[in-house]
Design an enzyme around this catalytic site. Structure first.
Site, PDB file in Angstrom:
ATOM      1  N   HIS A  39      21.890 -31.212   5.921  1.00  0.00           N
ATOM      2  CA  HIS A  39      22.441 -29.882   6.188  1.00  0.00           C
ATOM      3  C   HIS A  39      23.299 -30.054   7.432  1.00  0.00           C
ATOM      4  CE1 HIS A  39      22.898 -25.647   7.103  1.00  0.00           C
ATOM      5  NE2 HIS A  39      22.449 -25.894   8.319  1.00  0.00           N
ATOM      6  N   CYS A 109      26.742 -26.273   2.380  1.00  0.00           N
ATOM      7  CA  CYS A 109      26.983 -26.298   3.822  1.00  0.00           C
ATOM      8  C   CYS A 109      27.922 -27.438   4.213  1.00  0.00           C
ATOM      9  CB  CYS A 109      25.664 -26.418   4.584  1.00  0.00           C
ATOM     10  SG  CYS A 109      24.718 -27.910   4.168  1.00  0.00           S
TER      11      CYS A 109
END
Length: 168
Positions: A39, A109
């Site tokens: 992430h 993301c």
């Protein structure tokens, strides 16, 4: 170029969502070594910006439930003003990066941070991050898991949704 232009530092915060488990389990499950399930977020103008199932969000750096990042990469500097950047994010939040556009493998993301990094610095994020989905999907187990994983929307708690998180 105007030498008096204000420059802002741009960083990439990298988090391993697996907390190290990908490194140990991926050879068994996928038949290949993955160092993490990444992430990422962009840190600029004193805030951390990221994209997830809620849309584009921001928080103080390291301020989500994920805590401090596992790695920080210096992406360089930008002369883009904070006002222009916030207008840009608002525009993205109303179109390409609405929460309902989130897709774990194709539009996540890392897609967001790669686009924003190029907007701010002209440089992409490291390819080992952007290549991860295709690495997973290139394995038989990745193909089996895909229908399940496609339904997952990652949105780290602790951020403030930019643009009110409207679903249009």
């Amino acid at each position: 170029m105007d030498k008096s232009a204000t420059r802002y530092n741009v960083q990439l915060y990298i988090y391993d969502l697996s907390r190290g488990m990908a490194r140990s389990l991926s050879p068994i499950m996928l038949g290949k070594q993955l160092d993490g399930i990444w992430h990422t977020a962009i840190v600029a103008y004193g805030d951390e910006f990221f994209f997830g199932g809620e849309g584009i969000s921001s928080c103080s750096p390291g301020g989500t439930m994920l805590g401090p990042p596992d790695t920080v990469v210096e992406l360089g500097e930008t002369e883009v003003s904070e006002e222009i950047f916030m207008d840009y994010l608002s525009s993205l939040g109303e179109s390409t990066y609405r929460g309902d556009r989130y897709r774990l493998f194709e539009h996540n993301c890392n897609t967001f941070t790669n686009e924003v990094a190029q907007f701010l610095t002209g440089r992409p994020i490291p390819s080992y991050i952007t290549d991860l989905p295709s690495e997973v999907l290139s394995t038989p187990f990745g193909q089996i898991l895909r229908p399940i994983l496609d339904s997952i929307h990652i949105a780290p708690p602790g951020g403030n949704v930019i643009n009110g998180g409207r679903n249009i």
